[in-house]
Design a protein around this motif. Structure first.
Motif, PDB file in Angstrom:
ATOM      1  N   ARG A 734       0.831  -1.201   0.000  1.00  0.00           N
ATOM      2  CA  ARG A 734       0.000   0.000   0.000  1.00  0.00           C
ATOM      3  C   ARG A 734       0.867   1.254   0.000  1.00  0.00           C
ATOM      4  N   ASN A 735       2.114   1.082   0.320  1.00  0.00           N
ATOM      5  CA  ASN A 735       3.129   2.111   0.182  1.00  0.00           C
ATOM      6  C   ASN A 735       4.452   1.400  -0.095  1.00  0.00           C
ATOM      7  N   LEU A 736       5.509   2.161  -0.222  1.00  0.00           N
ATOM      8  CA  LEU A 736       6.803   1.582  -0.538  1.00  0.00           C
ATOM      9  C   LEU A 736       7.592   1.411   0.752  1.00  0.00           C
ATOM     10  N   LEU A 737       7.998   0.175   1.015  1.00  0.00           N
ATOM     11  CA  LEU A 737       8.771  -0.125   2.212  1.00  0.00           C
ATOM     12  C   LEU A 737      10.212  -0.424   1.809  1.00  0.00           C
ATOM     13  N   CYS A 738      11.092   0.169   2.566  1.00  0.00           N
ATOM     14  CA  CYS A 738      12.522  -0.052   2.345  1.00  0.00           C
ATOM     15  C   CYS A 738      13.121  -0.534   3.649  1.00  0.00           C
ATOM     16  N   GLU A 739      13.850  -1.691   3.625  1.00  0.00           N
ATOM     17  CA  GLU A 739      14.427  -2.270   4.826  1.00  0.00           C
ATOM     18  C   GLU A 739      15.902  -2.600   4.578  1.00  0.00           C
ATOM     19  N   VAL A 740      16.714  -2.301   5.591  1.00  0.00           N
ATOM     20  CA  VAL A 740      18.127  -2.669   5.568  1.00  0.00           C
ATOM     21  C   VAL A 740      18.419  -3.403   6.864  1.00  0.00           C
ATOM     22  N   ALA A 741      18.831  -4.648   6.757  1.00  0.00           N
ATOM     23  CA  ALA A 741      19.114  -5.463   7.931  1.00  0.00           C
ATOM     24  C   ALA A 741      20.615  -5.705   8.040  1.00  0.00           C
ATOM     25  N   ASP A 742      21.115  -5.666   9.307  1.00  0.00           N
ATOM     26  CA  ASP A 742      22.518  -5.955   9.553  1.00  0.00           C
ATOM     27  C   ASP A 742      22.615  -6.768  10.828  1.00  0.00           C
ATOM     28  N   THR A 743      23.871  -7.053  11.237  1.00  0.00           N
ATOM     29  CA  THR A 743      24.080  -7.893  12.415  1.00  0.00           C
ATOM     30  C   THR A 743      24.280  -7.090  13.695  1.00  0.00           C
ATOM     31  N   ARG A 776      13.566  -2.581  13.964  1.00  0.00           N
ATOM     32  CA  ARG A 776      13.002  -3.867  14.377  1.00  0.00           C
ATOM     33  C   ARG A 776      14.151  -4.799  14.719  1.00  0.00           C
ATOM     34  N   HIS A 777      14.229  -5.204  15.977  1.00  0.00           N
ATOM     35  CA  HIS A 777      15.305  -6.080  16.407  1.00  0.00           C
ATOM     36  C   HIS A 777      14.938  -7.540  16.127  1.00  0.00           C
ATOM     37  N   THR A 778      15.949  -8.288  15.749  1.00  0.00           N
ATOM     38  CA  THR A 778      15.792  -9.710  15.456  1.00  0.00           C
ATOM     39  C   THR A 778      16.876 -10.473  16.216  1.00  0.00           C
ATOM     40  N   PRO A 779      16.743 -11.796  16.317  1.00  0.00           N
ATOM     41  CA  PRO A 779      17.800 -12.561  17.008  1.00  0.00           C
ATOM     42  C   PRO A 779      19.170 -12.388  16.383  1.00  0.00           C
ATOM     43  N   SER A 780      19.227 -12.102  15.094  1.00  0.00           N
ATOM     44  CA  SER A 780      20.539 -11.990  14.427  1.00  0.00           C
ATOM     45  C   SER A 780      21.005 -10.557  14.285  1.00  0.00           C
ATOM     46  N   GLY A 781      20.222  -9.586  14.724  1.00  0.00           N
ATOM     47  CA  GLY A 781      20.656  -8.203  14.580  1.00  0.00           C
ATOM     48  C   GLY A 781      19.461  -7.263  14.637  1.00  0.00           C
ATOM     49  N   LYS A 782      19.415  -6.367  13.639  1.00  0.00           N
ATOM     50  CA  LYS A 782      18.314  -5.407  13.601  1.00  0.00           C
ATOM     51  C   LYS A 782      17.971  -5.097  12.161  1.00  0.00           C
ATOM     52  N   THR A 783      16.829  -4.505  11.971  1.00  0.00           N
ATOM     53  CA  THR A 783      16.376  -4.056  10.653  1.00  0.00           C
ATOM     54  C   THR A 783      15.877  -2.625  10.779  1.00  0.00           C
ATOM     55  N   ILE A 784      16.423  -1.728   9.965  1.00  0.00           N
ATOM     56  CA  ILE A 784      15.946  -0.347   9.892  1.00  0.00           C
ATOM     57  C   ILE A 784      14.976  -0.287   8.712  1.00  0.00           C
ATOM     58  N   TRP A 785      13.778   0.223   8.973  1.00  0.00           N
ATOM     59  CA  TRP A 785      12.762   0.244   7.910  1.00  0.00           C
ATOM     60  C   TRP A 785      12.187   1.645   7.742  1.00  0.00           C
ATOM     61  N   THR A 786      11.732   1.917   6.543  1.00  0.00           N
ATOM     62  CA  THR A 786      11.077   3.200   6.230  1.00  0.00           C
ATOM     63  C   THR A 786       9.844   2.918   5.374  1.00  0.00           C
ATOM     64  N   GLU A 787       8.929   3.884   5.387  1.00  0.00           N
ATOM     65  CA  GLU A 787       7.723   3.799   4.553  1.00  0.00           C
ATOM     66  C   GLU A 787       7.567   5.112   3.804  1.00  0.00           C
ATOM     67  N   GLN A 788       7.282   4.990   2.488  1.00  0.00           N
ATOM     68  CA  GLN A 788       7.035   6.155   1.651  1.00  0.00           C
ATOM     69  C   GLN A 788       5.694   6.000   0.957  1.00  0.00           C
ATOM     70  N   ALA A 789       4.964   7.101   0.892  1.00  0.00           N
ATOM     71  CA  ALA A 789       3.680   7.074   0.196  1.00  0.00           C
ATOM     72  C   ALA A 789       3.904   7.109  -1.302  1.00  0.00           C
ATOM     73  N   PHE A 790       3.036   6.458  -2.051  1.00  0.00           N
ATOM     74  CA  PHE A 790       3.111   6.486  -3.497  1.00  0.00           C
ATOM     75  C   PHE A 790       2.737   7.883  -3.998  1.00  0.00           C
ATOM     76  N   PRO A 791       3.277   8.268  -5.110  1.00  0.00           N
ATOM     77  CA  PRO A 791       2.877   9.566  -5.679  1.00  0.00           C
ATOM     78  C   PRO A 791       1.414   9.544  -6.091  1.00  0.00           C
ATOM     79  N   ALA A 792       0.793  10.713  -6.140  1.00  0.00           N
ATOM     80  CA  ALA A 792      -0.625  10.805  -6.496  1.00  0.00           C
ATOM     81  C   ALA A 792      -0.864  10.168  -7.846  1.00  0.00           C
ATOM     82  N   GLY A 793      -1.862   9.276  -7.876  1.00  0.00           N
ATOM     83  CA  GLY A 793      -2.182   8.569  -9.116  1.00  0.00           C
ATOM     84  C   GLY A 793      -1.295   7.398  -9.389  1.00  0.00           C
ATOM     85  N   GLY A 794      -0.329   7.100  -8.463  1.00  0.00           N
ATOM     86  CA  GLY A 794       0.592   5.996  -8.666  1.00  0.00           C
ATOM     87  C   GLY A 794       0.044   4.696  -8.205  1.00  0.00           C
TER      88      GLY A 794
END
Length: 794
Positions: A734-743, A776-794
Motif C-alpha cells: 500500500r506504500n513503498l517499504l525499504c528495509e536494511v538489515a545488519d548484524t 526492528r530487532h531480530t535474534p541476528s541483529g536489527k532491521t531499519i525500515w522506512t515507509e514512503q507514500a506512493f505519488p498521487a495517481g501511482g
C-alpha cells in the motif's frame, strides 16, 4: 318473616286498624258490650266471657307507669297494661274512639301490642325517609309507564316541581339516555315494559344520560326496576330506584388509569417510549388531546437548564388526540437520528406560566402539568378536553399530577440511562476498534459480545495492529470481571499492547513488558490506598504476529486459550502453544511458537466466554468452534455468525465473549525485491543501483531520488557501525517499504547536528523524506525500515 318472603305475608293495615286490632265496644259504666275475635286472640277471653264484664278486668284503668307515653301527635292513644286470661301481663297501645249519639255504646277501643305499633311506626318512618331524605331517586310509573309519584331526590334531579312533570314517560325525561350494561334492553321504556310483562326485576343496571337539572354533563346511575302489585296480585305499575354513581365511576376510572399507568409507564428505559405511553393511557379516557414536550437536553441524557421557558429549549416528543392524530418518535432506530420539532410558547400561555412557576396550571379545558425531577423541570404535559365545559375537577387535577409524577420519574430514569449508556458507548468507541482497516496480510472479521448489555462494554478485547514490513499483530485478551471498571482496565492494557507492538517487540518481549507493568504494586498505579480494586492482575492475553512475506506466524500467550488454526484442507487444530502465567502473577518466562501457515489458512483468536458455559465444559465448546470453522466455503462473516449462534444461542453469556477470525494471505513474489550485500564501502552504490532499477521496473521513478538517499544512508550506517552481510529489501504494498538489515544491535537516533559537525545529519534527512521509520530487532541483529507514500495517481 324474612325480607325474601315478605311479599306473600304482607299486611298493609296498621296495627290499630279496627279490621286488624283487638277491638272492644264499651258501654255505660265501662262495661264491655262487644268483643272481636282479634281481642280473643290477643287476651285469651272469648266473647261470651268478656261481654258484660268491666273493662278494668282486661285493661288497667290508667297509663302504664313503666313505659313512656305515646307522642303528643297521637291523640286518643295511650299505653296500658293488659291482663291475659292465663294471668300474664301485656304492654299494649290503646286507641279510643268515642261513639256520640243515642245507644248503649259509648266508645270503641282498638288494642295492639306496643311492640307491633313500634314496628309499624318504624316502617312508616322508613317510608317517609325514602320519600323526603333518601339520596336514592324513587319513582312509580303506572301500567302505561307514566310517572305517578316520585320522592324528593328524584324531583331534585329533574329540577322542577313534581306537578310540572307528573304523567310524563321516562323516555321523555331522559330522551338521550341509554343503558350501558350489556345483555339488557337499551332504553328505559323497553326495560320497564319487560318488568311489567314478566315480573322479573332488573337490578344494578347502569344508565348513562344527562338529567334535566344538569343538561351539559353526563351522569351515570345504578338503577333497579321491579313490578308493583296489590295484595290481590293486581299489577299497579313499576317502581324505579336510581342512585347517581357518577363520582364513584370517576373514582374507578381514575384508579383504572393509575393501574394502567403502573403497568405501562416506566417499563422501558427509553425517553420517547415513556412519553408516548402517558398519551396512550390518557387518551381518550382522561383527555381528548395530550402532548408531551421535553427539554432537548433530556434526550441527550443531560439535566435541562432552569429559569423559565426562555432558558429551556423544548421539543415535541409525543402527541395523541382522540381524533387519531398521533406524533410519535421511533425509539430503537439508531441508523438515522429522530428529529423532533421545536416548541415555542407564547408569553402568558398556560405552558409559559407553568414553566415560569414550576407548578401546574389549569386554564378552562386545558391542564398543564410540569414533569418535575428533583429540583428541576424536564418538560411539560398538556391535557386538553374536547369542550370548554368539560373542565377538570379537583380529583382529576390530582390524578393528572399523579400520572405526570410517575412519568417524570420514569423519564428521569431513562435520561440517566441514556447518559450512562452514551458515556459507555463513548468509552467503548475509545477502547475497542470500531473499524479495522483493510490489511494486506489478512482478511478478517470479528464479534464482540459483552455480558453487560446495558453499558455495552466489558473486560474482553481484541485488536489488529499494522506492523512494519506488511506484518500484522493480532491480539485478544480477557480482564477479570465485567462492567466499566473491567472495561477501563481493558482499555489501559489495549493501549499498552499497541504501544509495545509499534515498537516492533516480538510476542515474548511484549508479554514480558506487559507482565512487568501489571505486576507493579497498586500504590504505584496512582490509586489511594483502599480505593483501588485490582482487576488487572490475572488478566490473560494472546499476541501473534503474522508476516505475509514469509507466511510465518509467531505467537505467545499469558494464561489465555490457544488460537484455533484451520488449514486449507478444512481440518482444525489447536497449536500446543506454551500457556504462560496470567499477567501480574509472575513465574516462568513466556515462550513463543512459530508456525508456517499456508495461504488461506484460518486463524481464530477468542476468549473463554465464547466456548465455556455453565452447562458444558470448555472441550465441548472448543470442539463446536472447530467444527464451525471447518467450513471452507463460508465467508468469515458467516463463520462469525454461525459460531455465535451455536456457542451462544441466547445472544449473551455469563462472561464477555470476543472472536477474531483472520484468513492469511501471501504477498506476490513480484511485490518483493531482496538483495544480500557485503559490508563494504561500495555496498551503498550497489544498493542505490539495485533500488532505482527495481523502482523503474515497478513504474515508481518519482520515488527514485528519495529512495536512493534512504538506501544510501541506511547501508552506509550499516557498513560503518555494524557488520555484514547486509540485506536490502523493497516491498511494494500500500506504500513503498525499504528495509536494511545488519548484524548490529544498536539503533540510530535522530539528533540536531551543530554547524561544525561533519556527520549526524543522515537520519535527520531520511526522516524528512519518508512517512515513518523505525528499528526492528531480530535474534541476528536489527532491521531499519522506512515507509514512503506512493505519488498521487501511482
Amino acid at each position: 318473616m324474612t325480607a325474601r318472603n315478605a311479599e306473600q305475608g304482607a299486611d298493609f293495615r296498621g296495627p290499630l286498624d279496627v279490621t286488624r286490632a283487638a277491638t272492644a265496644v264499651v258501654g255505660a259504666r265501662d262495661t264491655v258490650i262487644g268483643w272481636s275475635p282479634a281481642a280473643e286472640r290477643l287476651l285469651g277471653y272469648g266473647a261470651g266471657e268478656a261481654v258484660g264484664r268491666a273493662l278494668s278486668t282486661f285493661l288497667s284503668p290508667g297509663p302504664a307507669a313503666s313505659v313512656p307515653p305515646l307522642p303528643a301527635r297521637s291523640p286518643g292513644r295511650e299505653v296500658r297494661v293488659a291482663r291475659h286470661r292465663d294471668g300474664h301481663e301485656l304492654i299494649v297501645a290503646v286507641a279510643v274512639c268515642p261513639l256520640p249519639g243515642a245507644g248503649t255504646a259509648e266508645r270503641v277501643l282498638a288494642v295492639t301490642e306496643l311492640k307491633d305499633l313500634r314496628l309499624w311506626e318504624a316502617r312508616l318512618a322508613l317510608l317517609h325517609g325514602l320519600a323526603t331524605q333518601s339520596p336514592v331517586g324513587l319513582a312509580i310509573y303506572d301500567t302505561d309507564l307514566r310517572l305517578t309519584w316520585c320522592n324528593a331526590a328524584y324531583e331534585q334531579e329533574i329540577g322542577r316541581p313534581f306537578a310540572e312533570f307528573r304523567g310524563l314517560r321516562a323516555d321523555e325525561l331522559y330522551s338521550e339516555g341509554t343503558f350501558v350494561t350489556r345483555g339488557h334492553p337499551p332504553t328505559l321504556d323497553a326495560v320497564m315494559r319487560h318488568v311489567l310483562d314478566t315480573g322479573e326485576p332488573f337490578l344494578d343496571l347502569n344508565f348513562r344520560g344527562r338529567p334535566p337539572s344538569d343538561p351539559e354533563t353526563d351522569h351515570l346511575w345504578s338503577c333497579a326496576y321491579y313490578r308493583l302489585q296489590d295484595a290481590d296480585g293486581h299489577v299497579l305499575g313499576v317502581c324505579e330506584d336510581a342512585f347517581d354513581i357518577s363520582d364513584r365511576h370517576k373514582a374507578q376510572r381514575r384508579l383504572a388509569l393509575l393501574v394502567e399507568a403502573g403497568r405501562g409507564i416506566g417499563t422501558a428505559l427509553d425517553v420517547t417510549a415513556t412519553a408516548e405511553k402517558i398519551t396512550e393511557v390518557a387518551v381518550p379516557e382522561f383527555a381528548a388531546t395530550v402532548t408531551v414536550d421535553l427539554s432537548a437536553a433530556v434526550l441527550e441524557g443531560e439535566v435541562p437548564a432552569t429559569g423559565g421557558s426562555a432558558a429551556m429549549s423544548l421539543v415535541r416528543i409525543a402527541h395523541r388526540s382522540s381524533a387519531g392524530d398521533t406524533g410519535r418518535g421511533r425509539p430503537g432506530q439508531q441508523s438515522s437520528p429522530v428529529k423532533y420539532s421545536p416548541v415555542e410558547y407564547e408569553s402568558g400561555s398556560p405552558q409559559d406560566r407553568s414553566l415560569s412557576s414550576g407548578g401546574l396550571v389549569l386554564d378552562d379545558a386545558a391542564l398543564v402539568v410540569p414533569l418535575r425531577a428533583g429540583n428541576g423541570v424536564l418538560g411539560l404535559v398538556t391535557f386538553v378536553r374536547g369542550t370548554p365545559s368539560a373542565a377538570f375537577d379537583s380529583g382529576e387535577v390530582a390524578l393528572a399530577d399523579e400520572l405526570v409524577a410517575r412519568t417524570a420519574v420514569s423519564i428521569d430514569n431513562a435520561r440517566r440511562f441514556t447518559r450512562e449508556r452514551t458515556a459507555s458507548l463513548a468509552l467503548q468507541r475509545q477502547l475497542l476498534p470500531q473499524h479495522v482497516p483493510e490489511q494486506s496480510a489478512v482478511d478478517l472479521a470479528y464479534r464482540y459480545l459483552p455480558t453487560d448489555a446495558v453499558t455495552g462494554v466489558g473486560g474482553d478485547w481484541f485488536d489488529v495492529i499494522p506492523l512494519s514490513g506488511t506484518r500484522v499483530g493480532l491480539v485478544v485478551g480477557d480482564v477479570v470481571g465485567h462492567g466499566l471498571q473491567a472495561a477501563a482496565t481493558m482499555g489501559r492494557l489495549r493501549t499498552t499492547v499497541r504501544a509495545f507492538a509499534q515498537m516492533d517487540m516480538d510476542p515474548v518481549e511484549l508479554l514480558s513488558r506487559l507482565d512487568d507493568l501489571v505486576g507493579q504494586p497498586s500504590e504505584e498505579q496512582w490509586a489511594e490506598p483502599g480505593t483501588y480494586v485490582d482487576v488487572t492482575t490475572g488478566a490473560t492475553c494472546l499476541y501473534a504476529v503474522y508476516d505475509p512475506v514469509t507466511r510465518r506466524c509467531v505467537m505467545a500467550r499469558a494464561g489465555h486459550l490457544p488460537p484455533a488454526v484451520v488449514g486449507p484442507d478444512g481440518r482444525p487444530f489447536f497449536p500446543d502453544l506454551p500457556a504462560g502465567a496470567p499477567l501480574g502473577l509472575g513465574g516462568l518466562p513466556f515462550e513463543s511458537m512459530e508456525v508456517e501457515l499456508p495461504v488461506g489458512s484460518l486463524l481464530a483468536l477468542f476468549t473463554d466466554g465464547l466456548v465455556e458455559a455453565r452447562d458444558r465444559d470448555i472441550d465441548h465448546g472448543l470442539g463446536t468452534l472447530g467444527r464451525v470453522l471447518g467450513d471452507r466455503d463460508a465467508s468469515l462473516e458467516e463463520l462469525c455468525d454461525r459460531a455465535v449462534e451455536e456457542l451462544l444461542p441466547g445472544g449473551s453469556a455469563a462472561d464477555d465473549a470476543a472472536l477474531l477470525l483472520v484468513r492469511t494471505r501471501e504477498l506476490d513474489i513480484a511485490q518483493v525485491a531482496e538483495w544480500e550485500l557485503p559490508a563494504e564501502a561500495v555496498a551503498a552504490g550497489r544498493a542505490r543501483d539495485l533500488a532505482t532499477g527495481q523502482l523503474r521496473h515497478w513504474g515508481l521513478e518519482e520515488l527514485s531520488f528519495a529512495t536512493e538517499v534512504v538506501v544510501s544512508e541506511l547501508v552506509t550506517n550499516a557498513v560503518r557501525y555494524a557488520g555484514g552481510p547486509l540485506h536490502v529489501r523493497l516491498i511494494r504494498d500500500r506504500n513503498l517499504l525499504c528495509e536494511v538489515a545488519d548484524t548490529g544491535h544498536t539503533s540510530p537516533h535522530l539528533r540536531h547536528s551543530g554547524e561544525d559537525d561533519e556527520g549526524g545529519r543522515g537520519m535527520f534527512i531520511v526522516a524528512q523524506l519518508v512517512q515513518r521509520w523505525g528499528t526492528r530487532h531480530t535474534p541476528s541483529g536489527k532491521t531499519i525500515w522506512t515507509e514512503q507514500a506512493f505519488p498521487a495517481g501511482g
